[in-house]
Write a protein that holds these residues in place. Structure first.
Motif, PDB file in Angstrom:
ATOM      1  N   ALA A 146       3.522  -6.563 -10.754  1.00  9.86           N
ATOM      2  CA  ALA A 146       2.282  -5.835 -10.646  1.00  9.86           C
ATOM      3  C   ALA A 146       2.371  -4.870  -9.453  1.00  9.86           C
ATOM      4  N   ARG A 147       3.028  -5.406  -8.428  1.00 11.44           N
ATOM      5  CA  ARG A 147       3.202  -4.703  -7.077  1.00 11.44           C
ATOM      6  C   ARG A 147       4.114  -3.366  -7.328  1.00 11.44           C
ATOM      7  N   ARG A 148       4.980  -3.536  -8.291  1.00 13.90           N
ATOM      8  CA  ARG A 148       6.094  -2.276  -8.485  1.00 13.90           C
ATOM      9  C   ARG A 148       5.161  -1.407  -9.350  1.00 13.90           C
ATOM     10  N   THR A 149       4.290  -1.677 -10.316  1.00 16.52           N
ATOM     11  CA  THR A 149       3.535  -0.621 -10.886  1.00 16.52           C
ATOM     12  C   THR A 149       2.553  -0.030 -10.075  1.00 16.52           C
ATOM     13  N   VAL A 150       1.891  -0.722  -9.017  1.00 21.45           N
ATOM     14  CA  VAL A 150       1.059  -0.174  -8.272  1.00 21.45           C
ATOM     15  C   VAL A 150       1.600   0.806  -7.371  1.00 21.45           C
ATOM     16  N   GLU A 151       2.616   0.554  -6.844  1.00 26.39           N
ATOM     17  CA  GLU A 151       3.486   1.488  -5.624  1.00 26.39           C
ATOM     18  C   GLU A 151       3.803   2.743  -6.509  1.00 26.39           C
ATOM     19  N   ALA A 152       4.249   2.424  -7.846  1.00 27.69           N
ATOM     20  CA  ALA A 152       4.559   3.782  -8.576  1.00 27.69           C
ATOM     21  C   ALA A 152       3.287   4.563  -8.835  1.00 27.69           C
ATOM     22  N   LEU A 153       2.231   4.076  -9.054  1.00 27.75           N
ATOM     23  CA  LEU A 153       1.000   4.731  -9.533  1.00 27.75           C
ATOM     24  C   LEU A 153       0.328   5.312  -8.092  1.00 27.75           C
ATOM     25  N   ASN A 154       0.150   4.633  -7.173  1.00 26.82           N
ATOM     26  CA  ASN A 154      -0.214   5.215  -5.929  1.00 26.82           C
ATOM     27  C   ASN A 154       0.138   4.534  -4.719  1.00 26.82           C
ATOM     28  N   PRO A 155       0.909   5.227  -4.042  1.00 24.62           N
ATOM     29  CA  PRO A 155       1.342   4.768  -2.656  1.00 24.62           C
ATOM     30  C   PRO A 155       0.418   4.598  -1.608  1.00 24.62           C
ATOM     31  N   ASP A 156      -0.839   5.244  -1.944  1.00 27.78           N
ATOM     32  CA  ASP A 156      -1.762   4.736  -0.617  1.00 27.78           C
ATOM     33  C   ASP A 156      -2.098   3.073  -0.614  1.00 27.78           C
ATOM     34  N   VAL A 157      -1.754   2.323  -1.717  1.00 27.18           N
ATOM     35  CA  VAL A 157      -2.243   0.985  -1.840  1.00 27.18           C
ATOM     36  C   VAL A 157      -1.104   0.030  -1.241  1.00 27.18           C
ATOM     37  N   ASP A 158      -1.646  -0.783  -0.493  1.00 26.96           N
ATOM     38  CA  ASP A 158      -0.829  -1.814   0.042  1.00 26.96           C
ATOM     39  C   ASP A 158      -0.903  -3.273  -0.771  1.00 26.96           C
ATOM     40  N   VAL A 159       0.014  -3.614  -1.456  1.00 26.36           N
ATOM     41  CA  VAL A 159      -0.125  -4.816  -2.072  1.00 26.36           C
ATOM     42  C   VAL A 159       0.348  -6.005  -1.300  1.00 26.36           C
ATOM     43  N   VAL A 160      -0.499  -6.907  -1.137  1.00 29.49           N
ATOM     44  CA  VAL A 160      -0.233  -8.300  -0.708  1.00 29.49           C
ATOM     45  C   VAL A 160      -0.072  -9.342  -1.980  1.00 29.49           C
ATOM     46  N   GLU A 161       1.335  -9.965  -1.854  1.00 30.07           N
ATOM     47  CA  GLU A 161       1.685 -10.734  -2.964  1.00 30.07           C
ATOM     48  C   GLU A 161       1.449 -12.261  -2.552  1.00 30.07           C
ATOM     49  N   GLU A 182     -11.837  15.575   8.036  1.00 28.74           N
ATOM     50  CA  GLU A 182     -10.716  14.612   8.526  1.00 28.74           C
ATOM     51  C   GLU A 182     -10.768  13.070   7.902  1.00 28.74           C
ATOM     52  N   GLY A 183      -9.669  12.543   7.850  1.00 24.37           N
ATOM     53  CA  GLY A 183      -9.477  11.082   7.267  1.00 24.37           C
ATOM     54  C   GLY A 183      -8.859  11.082   6.185  1.00 24.37           C
ATOM     55  N   MET A 184      -8.611  12.112   5.519  1.00 21.59           N
ATOM     56  CA  MET A 184      -7.720  12.275   4.320  1.00 21.59           C
ATOM     57  C   MET A 184      -6.697  13.350   4.458  1.00 21.59           C
ATOM     58  N   THR A 185      -5.598  13.036   3.926  1.00 21.84           N
ATOM     59  CA  THR A 185      -4.265  14.028   3.901  1.00 21.84           C
ATOM     60  C   THR A 185      -4.418  14.878   2.419  1.00 21.84           C
ATOM     61  N   ALA A 186      -3.872  16.047   2.753  1.00 16.96           N
ATOM     62  CA  ALA A 186      -3.890  17.020   1.542  1.00 16.96           C
ATOM     63  C   ALA A 186      -3.596  16.558   0.156  1.00 16.96           C
ATOM     64  N   GLU A 187      -2.587  15.638   0.329  1.00 16.75           N
ATOM     65  CA  GLU A 187      -2.441  14.801  -0.962  1.00 16.75           C
ATOM     66  C   GLU A 187      -3.430  13.790  -1.492  1.00 16.75           C
ATOM     67  N   GLN A 188      -4.122  13.203  -0.686  1.00 19.87           N
ATOM     68  CA  GLN A 188      -5.175  12.324  -0.768  1.00 19.87           C
ATOM     69  C   GLN A 188      -6.503  13.347  -1.411  1.00 19.87           C
TER      70      GLN A 188
END
Ligand code: ZN
Length: 386
Positions: A204-219, A116-122
């Motif tokens: 940086a936020r755009r690159t991170v979001e494209a790389l990994n949707p799990d990451v929440d970027v705070v600018e 539990e705690g992780m999705t199939a994608e994760q």
């Protein structure tokens, strides 16, 4: 004497769908011969864990009936084949190895019991992490839960952010008030040619979001200063110091000691880099290492002197490595150690750094900062200009 080829012919191998049919029909003893962390991540329902290293000792407890139909599986079918050979030698009469292992089983859409705690994608995305006993599912969940602040999205922050994002650090804060410049692209690999002129935090936020949707970027499109630092760093677990000036480094050190936040600090120039991890009150702080900033003529900047892009990347990734260890609580962080890297000679040198009992920030006689004074800092511009 039996050759291995002859032995091989004697071991029955079955396809996952055949195994599934037998399991559904009942009367099958199902053995999972992998390591506990692999089992924990996902296994076939009803599978009993018997790791390869202890098979000889534990198989009889898991499968007491040597004449019963027994199916063994592992990750890809190799370990289960060996286990089936071993079991046959121990007197098991009707044992089969499932070819392709649980990987093939899952590829065919057959069900598993997953953690539990992780999705199939994760589970898929982080499988190379979770396979490491030092990380495992538990460790990956810690990374997904971690909040890491990058001070600067430049030569150090850019590579660190990329790998921290890939590793699944759940929240990445990025402080930078600069815009992407063409001269940054030689080392700040999170940005790209099309983004010249864009705020670095947004790029940086755009690159991170494209790389990994799990990451929440705070600018934070600002410069850290005495008025905003406590508010910004308060919510983060670990801080990556990639600041390009001494006043910010001293301010960050003093604030992080007050709030007891670990800081992974690196600096770069030309072909040389250095890195250390400052965990307040467990090891020295930046001020113990550098009581005063170097005179301006001994502290040239990258914009004046140049910097090897690859070296900046190396140091940024060493910072990411420190962060991940701190979050997981594994390995030995660079606490009380200063690691120097010379890119031209490809040499690492490690120096011991001790806590300074006289340190005005973390020393024994350092003045207690009362709650009301917590947000007040000396003038570091002035301090560094002396
Ligand atoms: Zn100190």
């Amino acid at each position: 004497m039996a050759t291995s080829a002859q032995t091989r012919q004697q071991i029955e191998e079955i396809e996952p769908f055949e195994a599934a049919q037998e399991i559904d029909a009942g009367e099958v003893v199902l053995i999972d011969t992998r390591e506990p962390h692999e089992f924990q991540e996902s296994h076939i329902e009803g599978g009993k864990l018997v790791p390869p290293g202890v098979l000889g000792d534990e198989i009889e407890a898991a499968a007491p009936e040597k004449s019963a139909r027994t199916i063994v599986y592992c990750r890809s079918g190799k370990r289960s084949f060996t286990a089936a050979e071993q079991m046959q030698a121990l007197g098991y009469e009707n044992v089969a190895s499932m070819s392709g292992g649980i990987l093939a089983w899952q590829e065919q859409g057959l069900p598993v019991v997953a953690v539990e705690g992780m999705t199939a994608e994760q589970r898929e995305r982080y499988s190379r992490h979770t396979l490491l006993p030092e990380v495992g599912v538990e460790g990956q969940l810690k990374l997904l839960d971690a909040k890491v602040l990058l001070v600067g999205a430049g030569g150090l922050g850019a590579p660190a952010a990329l790998y921290l994002a890939a590793a699944g650090i759940g929240t990445l804060g990025i402080v930078d008030d600069d815009a992407v410049d063409a001269s940054n692209l030689q080392r700040q690999v999170i940005h790209n040619t099309e983004r010249v002129g864009m705020p670095k935090t947004e790029s940086a936020r755009r690159t991170v979001e494209a790389l990994n949707p799990d990451v929440d970027v705070v600018e934070y499109r600002t410069r850290l200063d005495a008025s905003n630092i406590l508010e910004i760093i308060e919510g983060f677990d670990v801080i990556v110091d990639g600041a390009d000036n001494f006043p910010t480094r001293y301010l960050l050190n003093d604030a992080s000691v007050r709030l007891r936040k670990p800081v992974v600090s690196a600096s770069i120039l030309s072909f040389d880099g250095q890195i250390s991890t400052f965990v307040p009150h467990e090891g020295p702080c930046y001020r113990c290492l550098y009581p005063t900033p170097p005179p301006a003529e001994l502290a040239p900047s990258c914009s004046a002197n140049g910097v090897l892009g690859v070296m900046a990347g190396t140091m940024g990734l060493l910072q990411a490595n420190e962060v991940i260890k701190l979050v997981l609580g594994v390995g030995e962080p660079l606490v009380g150690r200063l690691l120097l890297f010379e890119a031209l000679g490809t040499r690492f040198t490690e120096l011991k750094v001790r806590r300074d009992p006289e340190c005005p920030i973390c020393g024994e006689s350092a003045a207690e900062v009362p709650e009301s004074e917590l947000g007040k800092f000396p003038d570091y511009e002035l301090f560094c200009a002396r």
